[in-house]
Scaffold this motif. Structure first.
Motif, PDB file in Angstrom:
ATOM      1  N   HIS A  52       5.143   2.406  -6.214  1.00 48.90           N
ATOM      2  CA  HIS A  52       4.962   2.743  -4.805  1.00 48.90           C
ATOM      3  C   HIS A  52       4.552   1.542  -3.950  1.00 48.90           C
ATOM      4  N   LEU A  53       4.165   0.454  -4.594  1.00 50.16           N
ATOM      5  CA  LEU A  53       3.678  -0.701  -3.839  1.00 50.16           C
ATOM      6  C   LEU A  53       4.787  -1.719  -3.611  1.00 50.16           C
ATOM      7  N   GLY A  54       4.924  -2.165  -2.369  1.00 45.94           N
ATOM      8  CA  GLY A  54       5.821  -3.276  -2.054  1.00 45.94           C
ATOM      9  C   GLY A  54       4.995  -4.537  -1.872  1.00 45.94           C
ATOM     10  N   ARG A  55       5.659  -5.646  -1.525  1.00 44.79           N
ATOM     11  CA  ARG A  55       4.953  -6.919  -1.383  1.00 44.79           C
ATOM     12  C   ARG A  55       3.910  -6.875  -0.273  1.00 44.79           C
ATOM     13  N   ALA A  56       4.271  -6.262   0.852  1.00 43.72           N
ATOM     14  CA  ALA A  56       3.337  -6.234   1.990  1.00 43.72           C
ATOM     15  C   ALA A  56       2.086  -5.429   1.650  1.00 43.72           C
ATOM     16  N   THR A  57       2.277  -4.267   1.023  1.00 39.08           N
ATOM     17  CA  THR A  57       1.119  -3.429   0.691  1.00 39.08           C
ATOM     18  C   THR A  57       0.304  -4.045  -0.436  1.00 39.08           C
ATOM     19  N   ALA A  58       0.976  -4.687  -1.399  1.00 39.56           N
ATOM     20  CA  ALA A  58       0.265  -5.286  -2.531  1.00 39.56           C
ATOM     21  C   ALA A  58      -0.732  -6.338  -2.058  1.00 39.56           C
ATOM     22  N   ASP A  92      -8.465   3.197   8.225  1.00 40.99           N
ATOM     23  CA  ASP A  92      -9.765   2.540   8.070  1.00 40.99           C
ATOM     24  C   ASP A  92     -10.707   3.283   7.130  1.00 40.99           C
ATOM     25  N   GLU A  93     -10.206   4.301   6.413  1.00 41.60           N
ATOM     26  CA  GLU A  93     -11.035   4.933   5.389  1.00 41.60           C
ATOM     27  C   GLU A  93     -11.029   4.082   4.106  1.00 41.60           C
ATOM     28  N   THR A 112       2.619   2.225   3.037  1.00 40.78           N
ATOM     29  CA  THR A 112       2.421   1.005   3.825  1.00 40.78           C
ATOM     30  C   THR A 112       1.468   1.266   4.987  1.00 40.78           C
ATOM     31  N   HIS A 113       1.671   2.377   5.689  1.00 45.35           N
ATOM     32  CA  HIS A 113       0.789   2.726   6.806  1.00 45.35           C
ATOM     33  C   HIS A 113      -0.645   2.942   6.318  1.00 45.35           C
ATOM     34  N   ILE A 114      -0.798   3.679   5.215  1.00 45.65           N
ATOM     35  CA  ILE A 114      -2.132   4.010   4.696  1.00 45.65           C
ATOM     36  C   ILE A 114      -2.902   2.740   4.319  1.00 45.65           C
ATOM     37  N   VAL A 115      -2.217   1.818   3.653  1.00 41.80           N
ATOM     38  CA  VAL A 115      -2.883   0.607   3.175  1.00 41.80           C
ATOM     39  C   VAL A 115      -3.154  -0.376   4.321  1.00 41.80           C
TER      40      VAL A 115
END
Length: 251
Positions: free
Chosen positions: A147-153, A134-135, A127-130
């Motif tokens: 590994h993906l949740g709704r917020a990260t997706a 800024d890379e 979640t933090h990375i996505v």
């Protein structure tokens, strides 16, 4: 740009991810590469020395305990659901040129799922990375998108599904699309891999008409030889590199 790469096991998604990562690095982009597939070794494919010695984060028991205040392997009980992770990409990455690489590792699931310290730490890190880094982020995922949740997706710019000419690969792509739709990730492209000629290309386009194809990579003995010799596919003399550059321009 945040990209997640998925596909059936053995379809070549780690080879594709490594080619993409190295090409972006050569274009002077700062790349954060995430190996989220426990059965793959993205570091070796990228060409990082000592790749086999990189310890997956899920196996760093002291770190998991420090950040979640719970023992790894424990299920239930109390632990931090929002552990500190913002320092981990810089502290725990292996590096090559403009590339930082993190290996997440796997979490042994109990029953239908796992609410455990390791998975909580990994999900917080993703979640933090996505959301905050800024890379350019390239995530080499498992065959699903666990590994993906709704917020990260919603924050992922594109889910790239690697497919090869074959029925099981097509079925996996359809399944991944369904899973992605359930969490609101509808920006999906396909990459055809191991393409032996126009017939293979047409086969994929005919059986996956509702998908956008980002491009096609050839079946190439040079890539196979690179893998067998422990060399990065980017070091091989292959037409795949020029195809990857075209895909980057599309993205």
């Amino acid at each position: 740009m945040k990209l997640a790469v998925s596909g059936k096991g053995g379809v070549g998604k780690t080879t594709f991810s490594a080619l993409l990562i190295r090409a972006l690095s050569e274009q002077k982009k700062r790349v954060l590469a995430i190996d989220a597939d426990p059965d793959a070794n993205l570091a070796a494919a990228v060409g990082i020395e000592g790749a086999e010695g990189i310890v997956p984060i899920s196996e760093m028991k002291d770190l998991v305990y420090e950040r979640t205040e719970a023992k790894p392997g424990s299920i239930g009980g109390f632990f931090k659901m929002n552990p500190k992770v913002d320092d981990l990409p810089d502290a725990l990455s292996a590096t090559l040129d403009n590339i930082k690489l993190m290996r997440l590792g796997g979490v042994k699931k109990g029953g239908a799922g796992c609410i455990c310290p390791e998975s909580t730490l990994l999900k917080a890190l993703i979640t933090h990375i996505v959301l905050a880094r800024d890379e350019v982020v390239i995530m080499d995922m498992e065959a699903g998108i666990e590994h993906l949740g709704r917020a990260t997706a919603r924050a992922v710019d594109r889910l790239i599904v690697v497919v090869e000419p074959g029925r099981r690969s097509i079925d996996t792509a359809m399944h991944i699309k369904q899973l992605a739709g359930e969490i609101g990730l509808d920006k999906i492209s396909l990459v055809g891999n191991k393409i032996r000629g126009e017939k293979d290309r047409q086969f994929l386009e005919q059986h996956l008409p509702d998908f956008d194809f980002l491009g096609f990579l050839p079946f190439d003995d040079a890539l196979i030889e690179a893998d067998l010799s422990g060399m990065s596919p980017y070091e091989a003399d292959s037409a795949a590199k020029s195809e990857i550059i075209k895909m980057i321009e599309k993205l």
